[in-house]
Design an enzyme around this catalytic site. Sequence first.
Site, mmCIF file in Angstrom:
data_model
loop_
_atom_site.group_PDB
_atom_site.id
_atom_site.type_symbol
_atom_site.label_atom_id
_atom_site.label_comp_id
_atom_site.label_asym_id
_atom_site.label_seq_id
_atom_site.Cartn_x
_atom_site.Cartn_y
_atom_site.Cartn_z
ATOM 1 N N HIS A 94 39.139 -26.305 -22.427
ATOM 2 C CA HIS A 94 39.351 -25.304 -23.472
ATOM 3 C C HIS A 94 39.758 -24.005 -22.796
ATOM 4 O O HIS A 94 38.922 -23.140 -22.513
ATOM 5 C CB HIS A 94 38.057 -25.123 -24.279
ATOM 6 C CG HIS A 94 38.246 -24.388 -25.560
ATOM 7 N ND1 HIS A 94 37.471 -23.307 -25.922
ATOM 8 C CD2 HIS A 94 39.118 -24.581 -26.584
ATOM 9 C CE1 HIS A 94 37.851 -22.862 -27.106
ATOM 10 N NE2 HIS A 94 38.846 -23.620 -27.528
ATOM 11 N N CYS A 121 25.542 -17.625 -11.409
ATOM 12 C CA CYS A 121 25.781 -18.843 -10.622
ATOM 13 C C CYS A 121 26.907 -18.598 -9.625
ATOM 14 O O CYS A 121 26.782 -18.908 -8.446
ATOM 15 C CB CYS A 121 26.117 -20.008 -11.542
ATOM 16 S SG CYS A 121 24.770 -20.472 -12.646
ATOM 17 N N ARG A 160 36.303 -5.832 3.557
ATOM 18 C CA ARG A 160 35.272 -5.431 2.595
ATOM 19 C C ARG A 160 35.718 -5.602 1.139
ATOM 20 O O ARG A 160 35.151 -4.969 0.247
ATOM 21 C CB ARG A 160 34.875 -3.972 2.848
ATOM 22 C CG ARG A 160 34.341 -3.748 4.261
ATOM 23 C CD ARG A 160 34.003 -2.287 4.503
ATOM 24 N NE ARG A 160 33.572 -2.062 5.878
ATOM 25 C CZ ARG A 160 33.208 -0.879 6.375
ATOM 26 N NH1 ARG A 160 33.231 0.194 5.583
ATOM 27 N NH2 ARG A 160 32.840 -0.758 7.637
ATOM 28 N N ARG A 218 26.218 -20.184 -5.922
ATOM 29 C CA ARG A 218 24.900 -20.644 -5.477
ATOM 30 C C ARG A 218 24.482 -21.919 -6.195
ATOM 31 O O ARG A 218 23.767 -22.760 -5.642
ATOM 32 C CB ARG A 218 23.839 -19.566 -5.715
ATOM 33 C CG ARG A 218 23.610 -19.283 -7.189
ATOM 34 C CD ARG A 218 22.361 -18.490 -7.501
ATOM 35 N NE ARG A 218 22.221 -18.340 -8.942
ATOM 36 C CZ ARG A 218 21.564 -19.186 -9.731
ATOM 37 N NH1 ARG A 218 20.965 -20.255 -9.219
ATOM 38 N NH2 ARG A 218 21.508 -18.989 -11.035
ATOM 39 N N SER A 219 24.897 -22.057 -7.460
ATOM 40 C CA SER A 219 24.490 -23.175 -8.300
ATOM 41 C C SER A 219 25.697 -23.616 -9.107
ATOM 42 O O SER A 219 26.318 -22.795 -9.786
ATOM 43 C CB SER A 219 23.352 -22.742 -9.233
ATOM 44 O OG SER A 219 23.002 -23.779 -10.135
#
Length: 264
Positions: free
Chosen positions: A51, A146, A127, A166-167
Amino acid sequence: MQPYLDLMRHVLDNGNDKSDRTGTGTRSVFGWQMRFDLSQGFPVMTTKKLHLKSIIHELLWFIQGDTNIKYLQENGVKIWDEWADENGDLGPVYGKQWRRWETPDGRVIDQITQLVNSLKNNPDSRRHIVSAWNPGDVDNMALPPCHCLFQFYVANGKLSCQLYQRSADIFLGVPFNIASYALFTMMLAQVCGYQPGEFVHTFGDAHLYSNHFEQAKLQLSRDTRPLPTMWINPEVKDLFAFRFEDFRLEGYDPHPHIPAPVAV
């Protein structure tokens, strides 16, 4: 999109079965990386239909610094509904951290404006980093980020992005994340005067929920198709001026959508 399918197959075959916050159960691996050359087509799933409207509106919502789902709901996007409070608020999530990171001495940092300025004026800087993970605000977020940190890199006139996630909900979330950050990279490249380079996607805990296994196997049984191209209105030179109408996916011919439940 073979790198994504390779990750899905690897997790199914070699992942660790674990419990999780939602009580659903997952199969996961720790540490994985995928690379997508943005000159080879727009990296959106062809083995199932996505979507795209939701992906574009969510990205514009992030960029504007919004943390209330009103804009999303007005545009038919429901992906954040389960986490919002009765007023539609999500707490200090992505948009707040990207655009209004508060420092202990009372200053407010607009990380996205800083990023645009540094990409234009100091392309070789190391940076070009934006973080959504603010330890002081995490406990007040409806859902901690996440996709929590990303960095840009300029070389040979091309702009590349690396995301640390991270997830990662491989079946439902990751296809959205790939398309979103690929599009964000293309938008930034346009407004900063570069060509799109690579999108590099790095994972911490990459997992399949146990109630997505059969859907994943179905997706893996399908042949990939040629990637589409993303048209972006070339007249837009201000990142904050983009609107939904400035994007058009061309040549998208995916396999049918595969429904799957969301773990909340």
